[in-house]
Design a protein around this motif. Structure first.
Motif, mmCIF file in Angstrom:
data_model
loop_
_atom_site.group_PDB
_atom_site.id
_atom_site.type_symbol
_atom_site.label_atom_id
_atom_site.label_comp_id
_atom_site.label_asym_id
_atom_site.label_seq_id
_atom_site.Cartn_x
_atom_site.Cartn_y
_atom_site.Cartn_z
ATOM 1 N N ARG A 1 0.818 -1.227 0.000
ATOM 2 C CA ARG A 1 0.000 0.000 0.000
ATOM 3 C C ARG A 1 0.847 1.272 0.000
ATOM 4 O O ARG A 1 0.345 2.361 0.303
ATOM 5 C CB ARG A 1 -0.933 -0.023 1.215
ATOM 6 N N ILE A 2 2.117 1.143 -0.354
ATOM 7 C CA ILE A 2 3.003 2.318 -0.376
ATOM 8 C C ILE A 2 2.501 3.403 -1.333
ATOM 9 O O ILE A 2 2.564 4.593 -0.997
ATOM 10 C CB ILE A 2 4.451 1.885 -0.694
ATOM 11 N N PRO A 3 1.962 3.062 -2.525
ATOM 12 C CA PRO A 3 1.448 4.135 -3.403
ATOM 13 C C PRO A 3 0.381 4.998 -2.717
ATOM 14 O O PRO A 3 0.431 6.231 -2.801
ATOM 15 C CB PRO A 3 0.853 3.366 -4.593
ATOM 16 N N GLN A 4 -0.587 4.356 -2.010
ATOM 17 C CA GLN A 4 -1.628 5.133 -1.307
ATOM 18 C C GLN A 4 -1.015 5.978 -0.198
ATOM 19 O O GLN A 4 -1.426 7.101 0.049
ATOM 20 C CB GLN A 4 -2.687 4.213 -0.680
ATOM 21 N N PHE A 5 -0.008 5.397 0.479
ATOM 22 C CA PHE A 5 0.632 6.103 1.587
ATOM 23 C C PHE A 5 1.305 7.387 1.076
ATOM 24 O O PHE A 5 1.110 8.467 1.638
ATOM 25 C CB PHE A 5 1.667 5.180 2.242
ATOM 26 N N LEU A 6 2.078 7.277 0.005
ATOM 27 C CA LEU A 6 2.773 8.452 -0.541
ATOM 28 C C LEU A 6 1.779 9.473 -1.083
ATOM 29 O O LEU A 6 1.990 10.673 -0.983
ATOM 30 C CB LEU A 6 3.746 8.028 -1.644
ATOM 31 N N GLN A 7 0.693 8.964 -1.659
ATOM 32 C CA GLN A 7 -0.344 9.858 -2.184
ATOM 33 C C GLN A 7 -0.985 10.655 -1.045
ATOM 34 O O GLN A 7 -1.267 11.840 -1.188
ATOM 35 C CB GLN A 7 -1.405 9.020 -2.898
ATOM 36 N N ALA A 8 -1.160 9.984 0.107
ATOM 37 C CA ALA A 8 -1.774 10.646 1.268
ATOM 38 C C ALA A 8 -0.884 11.756 1.824
ATOM 39 O O ALA A 8 -1.373 12.682 2.474
ATOM 40 C CB ALA A 8 -2.046 9.614 2.360
ATOM 41 N N LEU A 9 0.427 11.670 1.567
ATOM 42 C CA LEU A 9 1.344 12.690 2.103
ATOM 43 C C LEU A 9 1.356 13.956 1.258
ATOM 44 O O LEU A 9 1.770 15.010 1.719
ATOM 45 C CB LEU A 9 2.783 12.136 2.158
#
Length: 1318
Positions: free
Chosen positions: A919-927
């Motif tokens: 889920r790293i893509p969603q995590f970076l998007q959330a930042l």
């Protein structure tokens, strides 16, 4: 006429018979023979009569025999004869064949060859005769005419076999031809002809015709050529599998599929059975199979390792031990990991297909009646899980990280074992009972070691097939009897796993409840805790009618299970009675030890959330429990009876009631009740009674806690907090209770405050109370140095609240909230506390895999909170740099908030990488900033990570621009660590990755800092990036020159020219920091080279031995060989610098000696490789000669100088120690260190001498003098010299030193003697 022949044959002599036969014409005899054969009754007797009257000693008789043979063969092939008659005729022909003269045998054999060539065979029955004819040829001693040549019988047979193998074989007779050869004595060369011919025929046969041919081929293999037979069979089925997979994947060609999947798998299964049977009879065949697979793992993977060969290997496990297969699987994972971590290897070695995929293909294929493979699969699965399961970690928690490359090869192997067993369980009904029994036996019997992987497997099995498990329910029920004796963690895992079963089996649920009720009153505390855990799980999973749906925690059960629930009257109405009974049982626990109550309080919130109809029961229970410790009078301070929470039994003082946990549970349940239940129950007044009571009590406790002073709790500064006295222990317990209550009230008031200024002032007052107590405890702990008092207790704040609090404090710009939030923002301690709590939550997640409080076990909620916390911390750190903050508040104690934020960022990224990798893509998007959300441009993970990296690069550059004395080491180390985490998200082939590498390299080259930890972090980052682009050997060489320049030479007379490739290497950091770092990197490169040499050896052993092919293949340098030599050449220059460096005694010297030893071992391995592949036509590559020359001139002599340098240091140290008569502790430590270093010296000398030994062998074989640049090492005999010994003993007496010291003195004198000898 035929009767006359028969009557004449009964006479004693054959003369008259002979004369009569001579009068007959050929056609007449043939007609008679045909007549008799068709009639069948006297065919055998008639044939014997002809043979009797046709002696081979006479030419006419021999020719008549030949005609008879030809006629009989035609009759047998015609198919007109009865089976018995044909068999009798062939039998007689076989008996008489040995009497034939040689030339006629050749003629007869040629007739067979002609018939085969022209396709004249009708049923192949006559082929039984051919082996006898060929065997008879061998016994012929005289030379025979074959074609135009005269050959011996043996050579004739060879030519005939060659001709047989070169002609076209009719497809229907291939099996018979192969069977025929098993009766012929074959030389190795002849067997090779036959095997190659048969293997070529595989592709021309129908699939169903292959198993009988394989059977005959395996019988033939007993004569030799076992390896080729196995290779051919495996290659054939590997090709079929690939072809089949391609056909299956091309949907548009489905109509043209050449073979149905089921048919192929059945044929493979039959062939495997044949091979297993053959191996039972011929162990050599089994050994060849193992060798074949081993060679595949070392050399060219694709040809040897395939699902078919793996299935074959698993099938022979009953015959031979197969521990090796286990290590082979792990080795393949290690190889994969090695390849993924090195660009140097990726460029040389093609990507290998994964063994685990192939093994799981075998499991899938085994559905087609591969029963002989199934047992092997089960054994193999358990061996992998037993050998590579997780190790127990100190606090007893085993954390499952997210899948992906972060796993170690051992973890991959364990996961593969679990997947094998799960898939086998799904497919094979017969083996299910055994798999389940073995899993549960391990769960029960291995309580002391970690069994989380078995519990996960059991859980997966129950989730996918609960109905299937009903048939095995007796074993599960039997396991319940052991619940009282198992560790709590195991019990929780087991009960969680059996939840789906309890929903479909009433008897299983009843037996579990009986066990739990007994456990509730067991003498063991763990048993009682297990009972509570079990009952709470049941309450969560059996919904009462009318409960609110809770999507985030619904049990995932299939339609089939719901179907069973309904039909077994297992519905929500029945559940209500059941759940209320359990609640009654749980209420009794409130009178037990604190640990049992604590479990109950921690579990009630989840029960309430999933089973809202139990709200009344739970809330009333909590209310009555809280009333026992609540002061109802509004004027009494403090509002809670802390004395009642502590039990005193004699000298033992312990916590009886975890009041802080009780209050925490009340607060969370109340908040949930207000938000979810109250809005739906506005009309029902009576339902709100307990809610109002609890709310009033919380308000009252808050106001009175704020009014209370520490003296009211008897916890002021003068109180005793030592752990040695009863009062001290009691005060400690009270202090932690008060702090816990303050934290619970902080969350409660903030949550209900709705940004009211008064409420936030109350929050701050509560925090000040908490902080006063915390400071006193820290102060007392610092004085008393007691470990127990200094333990940090987990915060009672929930992760969701911490996330909301940080967002409000740092990111809430709403005008209406400004005034109330300024109350909290004005207190720097509170701000620091908020960030510290976020840090503590993330540490708890990293340690245990979950967090305390609501939603702490829910991965989705944890992920959302991590995103929110990271976003706030990131904004705070980038907006207010540490330097600005420190200037504005230098008087403040403790870490700055910015530094805490950075620490938090590093930990959150670590947690996401560990638990939420997919889920790293969603995590970076959330930042990212919310402004970008409207854009629909797709942004990759690499681009998002690069954006974050640029922000932190700027921060690090700002730090480095400060003066050395103002340099914040802690922040720099954290920044580098954070950049390392972020860099793992970059795609190595992307320009962003190259930018990161060049930036890191530039920082190392241009900045000089004397901080060792910062230097180590930065250099590690540089190497980790560098290896993903190219080999780091050039980098190592440059760094070694810098180290040499800063530390000086072992020869003090040599003046050093300082090189300055990397400013980060200076006098402070060169040793041991950078030195140890480059040596560990060099060791990794040596491991890669060693792996490549082993791989190249495997490839060479697999290559065909035909002269032409091998000479062409080896004339040019193989790219792998060239790469190996280039790597070793550059590493040699790296070691050339370090062995001349005056390194300080200790780990640097020790590691260098070990790495030199490894270097020589690998050089020896390379020389041995050339010994293995050497051919006179090729010679040794020039580049190899240069490497040998370089090692002789630039490394070996310097190694001996370095050894002398170490030994001289030892001598000087001994003399300084001896003169003082008293050895100080420092000298003793230095001596021990030097002794440890000198232990590696004999190993190094041995490695050098081994290298030279094999070089001499290669020189002799290649006729190239490779030793011309080698200076042979000194003679190292260890003679005892009497005069030196006397002198040493005399010195010992004079100086009163210990015996051990004199021994070292004797040893250290030795090198001096060697120098004189030289």
């Amino acid at each position: 006429m035929d009767q006359k022949i028969l009557s004449l044959s009964t006479e004693k002599t054959a003369d008259r018979l002979q004369e009569f036969l001579q009068t007959l014409k050929e056609d007449e005899l043939a007609t008679l023979l045909q007549h008799q054969a068709v009639k069948g009754k006297t065919a055998g007797a008639f044939l014997r009569a002809i043979f009797k009257g046709s002696p081979c000693s006479e030419k006419a008789g021999a020719l008549r025999r030949l005609k008879t043979y030809t006629c009989c063969i035609q009759l047998v092939e015609s198919g007109d004869l009865q089976k018995e008659v044909a068999s009798e005729i062939i039998g007689l022909l076989m008996l008489e064949a040995h009497n034939f003269p040689g030339p006629l045998l050749v003629e007869l054999a040629n007739e067979f060859v002609g018939a085969i060539k022209e396709g004249n065979l009708m049923n192949g029955k006559s082929l039984e005769l051919l082996p006898i004819v060929l065997t008879a040829l061998i016994t012929e001693k005289e030379n025979l005419v074959y074609g135009k040549d005269e050959l011996s019988g043996e050579e004739c047979k060879k030519q005939l076999i060659k001709t047989l193998c070169s002609v076209r074989w009719d497809r229907q007779y291939v099996v018979q031809f192969t069977s025929m050869f098993k009766d012929v004595p074959l030389t190795a060369e002849e067997a090779e002809f036959v095997v190659e011919k048969v293997l070529k025929m595989f592709s021309k046969l129908n699939l169903q015709e292959v198993p009988p041919l394989v059977y005959q081929l395996l019988v033939l293999a007993s004569k030799g050529n076992r390896k080729r037979v196995l290779e051919g069979i495996i290659a054939y089925f590997n090709k079929l599998d690939k072809q089949h997979n391609e056909e299956q994947s091309g949907n548009e060609l489905l109509d043209l599929v050449t073979m149905p999947s089921g048919e192929l798998r059945h044929v493979e299964g039959t062939v495997i059975l044949h091979i297993v049977f053959a191996i039972k009879l011929d162990c050599e065949l089994g050994r060849e199979l193992l060798k074949h697979v081993k060679a595949g793992l070392q050399g060219d993977f694709s040809n040897n390792i395939c699902p078919f060969s793996i299935a074959l290997l698993l099938s022979i496990t009953r015959i031979q031990r197969f521990e090796e297969q286990k290590t082979s699987v792990v080795k393949s994972f290690k190889d994969l990991q090695l390849l993924q971590g090195s660009k140097f290897l990726q460029n040389l070695v093609p990507h290998r297909s994964c063994v685990s995929t192939m093994i799981l293909d075998v499991v899938k294929n085994s559905v087609h009646s591969w029963d002989h493979v199934t047992q092997g699969l089960v054994e193999f699965g358990f061996i992998l899980m037993d050998s590579y399961g997780p190790k127990k970690i100190p606090d007893g928690n085993n954390i499952e990280t997210s899948p992906g490359l972060s796993r170690t090869p051992q973890q991959h192997a364990c996961k593969l074992g679990a997947n094998i067993l799960l898939e086998t369980f799904k497919i094979h009904e017969m083996i299910r009972q055994e798999i389940l029994e073995r899993i549960l036996n391990r769960v029960v019997s291995r309580a002391s070691s970690s069994i989380s992987h078995y519990l996960d497997l059991f859980s997966n099995i129950t989730m996918c097939s609960p109905l299937v498990l009903q048939s095995c329910s007796s074993k599960v029920t039997e396991t319940f009897d052991y619940l009282s004796f198992l560790p709590l963690q195991t019990v929780q895992g087991l009960l969680k796993a059996v939840q789906p079963l309890l929903k479909v089996s009433m008897s299983m649920r009843d037996s579990l409840i009986l066990v739990l009720r007994k456990a509730m009153f067991a003498s063991r505390l763990d048993a009682r805790k297990a009972a509570v855990a079990g009952f709470l799980l049941l309450l969560k999973n059996f919904k009462v009618l009318g409960s609110l749906s809770s999507s985030q925690c619904s049990q995932s059960l299939g339609v089939s299970q719901v179907h069973v629930d309904v039909h077994s009257h297992y519905n929500s109405v029945a559940n209500e009675t059941f759940c209320l009974e359990i609640m009654d049982s749980l209420r009794r626990c409130l009178g037990q030890q604190a640990d049992v109550r604590l479990m109950l309080y921690e579990g009630f919130y989840d029960v309430l959330r999933r089973n809202s109809q139990l709200a009344n029961s739970i809330m009333h229970t909590l209310l009555s429990q809280l009333k026992q410790y609540y002061e109802p009078q509004p004027d009494v301070l403090p509002p809670l009876k802390l004395e009642a929470c502590i039990s005193t039994k004699g000298d033992q003082i312990s916590l009886q009631e975890p009041l802080d946990h009780l209050l925490c549970c009340v607060q969370h349940c109340l908040a949930w009740y207000k938000s979810r239940v109250l809005p739906l129950q506005q009309e029902e007044e009576e339902e709100e009674e307990f809610y109002q009571d609890l709310d009033d009590m919380m308000e009252s406790i808050t106001s009175r806690m704020i009014k209370s002073e520490l003296e009211d709790f008897e916890l002021d500064k003068s109180a005793d907090f030592s752990q040695s006295t009863g009062i001290g222990i009691k005060n400690n317990i009270c202090a932690f209770l008060v702090m816990g209550v303050c934290e619970v009230l902080i969350e409660y008031n903030f949550s209900i405050g709705n940004f009211s200024k008064n409420k936030f002032e109350e929050v701050l007052s509560l925090f000040l109370c908490y902080k006063k107590l915390s400071d006193i405890l820290n102060e007392k702990a610092g004085k008393g140095k007691t470990k127990t008092a200094n333990k940090t207790h987990d915060s009672f704040l929930s992760m969701n609240f911490v996330s909301d609090l940080l967002t409000a404090l740092f990111r809430d710009n709403t005008q209406s909230h400004e005034e109330s939030l300024s109350v909290l923002r004005s207190n720097i301690d509170f701000m620091r506390y908020a960030v510290s709590m976020a840090l503590q939550k993330i540490q708890q997640l990293m340690k245990t895999g979950h967090v305390s409080g609501p939603g702490g076990q829910n991965p989705e909620k944890i992920f959302q909170n991590l995103c929110n916390i990271t976003r706030v911390l990131l904004w705070r750190y980038t907006s207010i740099p540490t330097s600005v903050e420190e200037e504005s508040g230098k008087k403040e104690k403790g870490k700055s908030i910015s530094l805490l934020c950075l620490e938090g960022l590093q930990k959150t990224f670590g947690a996401v990488l560990r638990f939420f990798q997919p889920r790293i893509p969603q995590f970076l998007q959330a930042l990212d900033a919310p402004d970008n959300e409207g854009e629909e441009v797709e942004v990759t993970v690499t681009q998002r990570a690069a954006f974050q990296i640029r922000q932190f690069q700027r921060s690090l550059l700002n730090l480095l621009s400060s003066q050395e004395e103002d340099f914040n080491s802690k922040e720099a180390v954290l920044l580098v660590s954070f950049l390392s985490s972020l860099s793992k998200l970059l795609e190595p082939s992307s320009p962003e990755f190259m930018q990161m590498l060049s930036w890191t390299s530039k920082i190392c080259k241009e900045n000089s800092r004397e901080d060792a930890s910062f230097c180590k972090g930065l250099m590690n980052l540089l190497f980790s990036l560098h290896v993903l682009c190219k080999s780091p050997v050039i980098l190592l060489r440059d760094l070694s020159q810098d180290i040499h320049g800063h530390l000086g030479d072992i020869d003090e007379d040599v003046e050093m020219e300082e090189t300055n490739h990397f400013a980060m290497v200076n006098l402070r950091t060169a040793a041991p920091t950078v030195c140890l770092l480059v040596l560990s990197q060099a060791e990794k490169v040596l491991e890669e080279v060693d792996w490549l040499i082993a791989k190249r050896k495997g490839q060479v052993s697999q290559e065909t031995i035909s002269e032409e092919a091998s000479s062409q293949a080896t004339l040019a340098n193989h790219p792998i060989e060239k790469a190996i030599i280039m790597e070793l050449g550059t590493l040699l220059t790296f070691f050339h610098e370090l062995v001349q460096t005056a390194l300080p005694s200790g780990s640097c010297v020790d590691t260098l000696l070990k790495d030199l030893c490894k270097m020589y071992t690998i050089l020896t391995a390379l020389v041995r490789y050339y010994l293995q592949v050497y051919q006179s036509s090729r010679g040794i590559p020039k580049i190899m000669e240069k490497l040998v020359k370089l090692s002789g001139s630039h490394l070996t002599p310097l190694c001996y100088s370095f050894i002398s340098y170490i030994q001289n240091k030892t001598q000087s140290l001994k003399h300084t120690g001896g003169k003082k008569a008293k050895k100080t502790a420092a000298v003793a430590m230095a001596m021990a260190r030097v002794l440890r270093e000198t232990k590696a010296i004999p190993n190094l000398i041995f490695a050098i001498e081994q290298y030279e030994k094999f070089l001499i062998r290669l020189s002799k074989r290649s006729k190239v003098n490779l030793m011309q640049h080698m200076k042979l090492s000194t003679s190292r005999d260890f003679k005892i010299r009497g005069n030196v010994l006397d002198m040493v003993l005399q010195e010992e007496e004079e100086e009163n030193e210990e015996d051990t010291a004199s021994e070292h003195e004797g040893q250290n004198e030795e090198p001096a003697k060697k120098k004189k000898k030289k």
